[in-house]
Design an enzyme around this catalytic site. Structure first.
Site, short mmCIF file in Angstrom:
data_model
loop_
_atom_site.label_atom_id
_atom_site.label_comp_id
_atom_site.label_asym_id
_atom_site.label_seq_id
_atom_site.Cartn_x
_atom_site.Cartn_y
_atom_site.Cartn_z
N HIS B 64 0.84 -1.21 0.00
CA HIS B 64 0.00 0.00 0.00
C HIS B 64 0.87 1.25 0.00
CE1 HIS B 64 -3.89 1.87 1.86
NE2 HIS B 64 -3.26 2.76 1.13
N ASP B 318 1.46 2.60 3.63
CA ASP B 318 0.52 3.68 3.28
C ASP B 318 1.29 4.98 3.04
OD1 ASP B 318 -1.78 5.05 2.66
OD2 ASP B 318 -2.54 5.17 4.71
#
Lengths: 336, 448
Positions: B64, B318
């Site tokens: 991610h 992320d």
């Protein structure tokens, strides 16, 4: 216009001014009361007493801060706080620049810091800042060298309002220790309540926050514990909260709270939380009624209470000018 | 083809194979070709990389990250984002779909792949959108996106609000053998929230995001995964409640996997008040503004337990780079996100000496486990098996370093870790047999 002032009282204020304990003052900015000690708040009171004396004179103007420039920068509309700061600054002979920033410009691309840096470069010494975003004055203080006074930021803090509330209580009660204060209404979104929680806790008051659960912070208890605040409690039922109260402060109810479904109706809020004569009688006989203004009469407070002998709402406004004079004096004093 | 490299004398750690021993590793033609005891492989004919004192493991895989290209090149590009990956030890990164245009059509996916091919320094695996324009209304042409090479479907920061659409997405994707990744957030509850709903938000006067906003969506998605029997992956979980929900779902045999970020494993909501906040020096630190928000120490304990017990399968960064102006503004209007590729490993290693996490589990969550999640198409990822692609990360578990965002390869300097001292540093990253990052102190003997 500037040099025609009568010179009969060249120096502020009584001979004993400033008091020796002024040496404890260490704030460059006034951001919130969480960084204040009881001694510092007492010092603000002392200086405010001197400023009250100035306000009682025929010519309410002293040259104390002549040559200092104050900018009021308001990203949110306000009449009373703005006027109060402007008069406070002018009473001390500072030059004042007023900037109203339209709400539409609080977006990315029109930099808040750029605006403030420009004012600094223009020679402004103190910025009084009102902003709809919590924390904006902290950002300013972090990146600028000049002093910032928080004139209200988002839901976070309104330290000058809390100080004027405390000063008003001191004028009536002398010692604030042990006073029972009931703050009623929209605590969740109230910067006035947040600053008063700190200020009153520091001064040893017992504060009861009274509101429906939807207008209280869910994590209030945790906040009280983690911030080591003493004397703060909550109560949903107004009648219970008012028992033995010395001071009652209803907060302005924003109509948008009902629109955002935090309240079933204005009607029910009024039924449960309006401060009216009947409820006022539950408090101590000489309990004071404060309100940070502007008032929604017939909503959080009934007109007869707002204009009763127990109401000190107008006095708060007068005291506000003196408190702001004292704060301007204290934070610019180092440069004089 | 690249010249062969002999990695000499490192501790070779490959949790996927249960391998942990000192030895030499030979790379030729971009593949791992030989493994032997220390000194067993004759060094003649190869470059020699001295790995004494270092740990040699499969290249990290990030499920991610945000590379921002196309559309937000001022925040990051595929070139800078992949360079940041190499500095963080990552050799495979899965980039999210929230570009402009979003990765909801074949052309956009092809663009990312072409850019990665020509300008990238590591493997970039795109994630396609679930719905057109990430609007949550109509499914994308998922089969075509799958053919273009997406490894999963996600609308990233936009949770699919409509449960029927989400249900269709899971059904449709399962026929393609791909998973759906959801960012779990009930927007009605978040409603303009800026940080965790807790004592710090109360103190700072900031609107809170309750844990329930995440858990409601996790619960819904798990119910839909059970219904459809499709593969669901939950992005960046942050709460104790989410860990419990996923734990129960796994016990029931629901095909769910989950990831957690390094910052949610190490930082609490307190960090929003600044670095060393105290009574008199609180700040509103926009570098700690991230969605989902930093939570509480209780949540961190649950997340770490989740990682240990395998409830949480992988650690993903992320990585969300932003410009200085996106962050140097009022807290309420600052962008959400943390630039995480270059601090992930150092930050995670801080959990090891505390005894919260053992090194093998940690490396497994960055290598073998995410490789399993990506699936069979890339089954050779995340391993040091013979003939696997030579994607290798070398790190020094004891070397101390201080984070300085000025040195980031990423354009995003938005890190809450600036100035932190970490123990454990990436020393070299090899991708497809080529050294794509090397700390100056690592000795490399070039073959004459």
């Amino acid at each position: 216009m500037k040099t025609t002032q009568p010179r009969d009282k060249p120096n502020v204020i009584p001979e004993t001014f400033p008091p020796p304990q002024i040496s404890i003052w260490r704030h460059q900015h006034i951001l919130d009361l969480d960084s204040f000690t009881k001694e510092e708040i007492d010092l603000v009171f002392e200086i405010t007493d001197a400023m009250m004396e100035v306000l009682g004179r025929e010519i309410k103007k002293v040259p104390t801060l002549r040559g200092t420039t104050v900018a009021t920068v308001f990203y949110e509309p306000s009449t009373r706080t703005r006027a109060s700061f402007e008069l406070a600054a002018k009473n001390l002979s500072t030059d004042v620049v007023n900037l109203d920033i339209p709400k539409s410009s609080v977006t990315k691309g029109e930099s808040f810091l750029d605006t403030l840096r420009t004012l600094q470069a223009l020679g402004v010494d103190v910025i009084v800042l009102r902003h709809s975003q919590s924390g904006a004055p902290y950002l300013a203080a972090q990146h600028l060298d000049i002093s910032i006074i928080n004139g209200g930021d988002g839901w976070h803090a309104h330290p000058t309002q809390a100080l004027l509330d405390l000063y008003t209580l001191r004028r009536h009660f002398g010692d604030l220790t042990g006073l029972k204060v009931v703050i009623i209404g929209d605590i969740l979104h109230s910067r006035v309540a947040r600053s008063n929680i700190w200020g009153m806790s520091i001064m040893g008051c017992k504060v009861v926050l009274c509101a429906p659960p939807t207008l209280l912070p869910r994590e209030l208890d945790n906040f009280i514990i983690r911030c080591h605040l003493s004397g703060i409690s909550k109560e949903y039922k107004l009648e219970a909260a008012l028992q033995e109260a010395d001071v009652i402060m209803p907060l302005r109810l924003q109509f948008e709270r009902q629109q955002s479904r935090l309240l079933p109706s204005l009607r029910e809020y009024i039924q449960l939380y309006q401060l009216n004569s009947k409820r006022l009688s539950l408090a101590k006989p000489n309990a004071l009624v404060l309100h940070p203004g502007p008032i929604n009469e017939d909503v959080e407070i009934s007109p007869e209470v707002a204009h009763s002998a127990q109401s000190v709402i107008e006095e708060q406004v007068t005291n506000g000018v003196a408190v702001r004079m004292a704060l301007l004096y204290l934070i610019t004093r180092g440069k004089r | 083809m690249s010249e062969g490299i002999l990695i000499k004398g490192g501790r070779i750690l490959d949790p996927g194979q249960g391998l942990d021993r000192i030895g030499d590793l030979l790379i030729t033609d971009g593949k791992i070709t030989r493994f032997g005891d220390k000194g067993a492989i004759p060094p003649e004919g190869f470059h020699a990389l001295d790995a004494n004192g270092l740990i040699v493991c499969p290249g990290f895989i990030d499920l991610h990250c945000h590379l921002r290209e196309p559309g937000f090149e001022e925040k990051e590009t595929i070139a800078t984002g992949t360079r940041a990956a190499t500095r963080g030890g990552f050799t495979t990164i899965c980039c999210m779909s929230n570009t402009n245009p979003p990765l909801d059509n074949r052309a956009a996916v092809d663009y990312v792949k072409a850019k990665a091919e020509t300008q990238g320094t590591v493997r970039v695996l795109p994630i396609g959108c679930i719905t057109k324009g990430r609007k949550g209304e109509e499914l994308t042409e998922m089969a075509e996106l799958a053919e273009a090479g997406v490894i999963a479907f996600s609308d990233d920061g936009e949770p699919v609000v409509n449960s029927a659409i989400m249900c269709h997405a899971l059904d449709y994707a399962s026929a393609l053998g791909l998973m759906v990744i959801d960012h779990c957030e009930d927007r009605a509850l978040t409603n303009g929230g800026l940080m965790n709903e807790g004592w710090v938000a109360t103190r700072l006067g900031l609107k809170g995001i309750p844990a329930a906003a995440e858990e409601i969506m996790v619960a819904r998605d798990l119910a839909l995964a059970r219904l459809t029997k499709a593969r669901l992956h939950i992005a960046h979980i942050t709460t104790e409640g989410s860990v419990d929900l996923i734990h129960r779902a796994k016990e029931k045999g629901i095909l769910v996997t989950a990831e957690v970020t390094p910052h949610h494993l190490t930082l609490t909501e307190d960090r929003v008040m600044g670095w060393h906040w105290g009574k008199n020096n609180i700040t509103y630190d926009t570098n700690a503004k991230v969605n989902p928000p930093l939570r509480t120490s209780k949540d961190i304990d649950a997340l770490i337990r989740g990682v240990k017990l395998g409830i949480i399968d992988a650690i993903a960064t992320d990585h969300a780079p932003h410009t200085l102006t996106d962050k140097m503004c009022e807290f309420g209007i600052a962008a959400f996100g943390i630039s995480g590729l270059e601090t992930a490993f150092g930050c995670l290693m801080s959990l090891v000496p505390d005894g919260k996490l053992d090194l093998v589990t940690l490396i497994s969550k960055l290598t073998a486990e995410p490789a399993k999640i990506i699936g069979t198409k890339y089954r050779e990822l995340g391993t040091l098996k013979i003939s696997a692609p030579a994607d290798i990360t070398l790190f020094d578990p004891t070397k101390e370093w201080i984070v300085d965002s000025h040195n980031f390869a990423s354009k995003g300097k938005n890190t809450p870790f600036d100035g932190y001292r970490f123990k454990g540093k990436i020393m070299a990253t090899i991708f497809g047999g080529k050294i794509v990052y090397k700390d100056d102190s690592v000795k490399l003997e070039i073959k004459q």
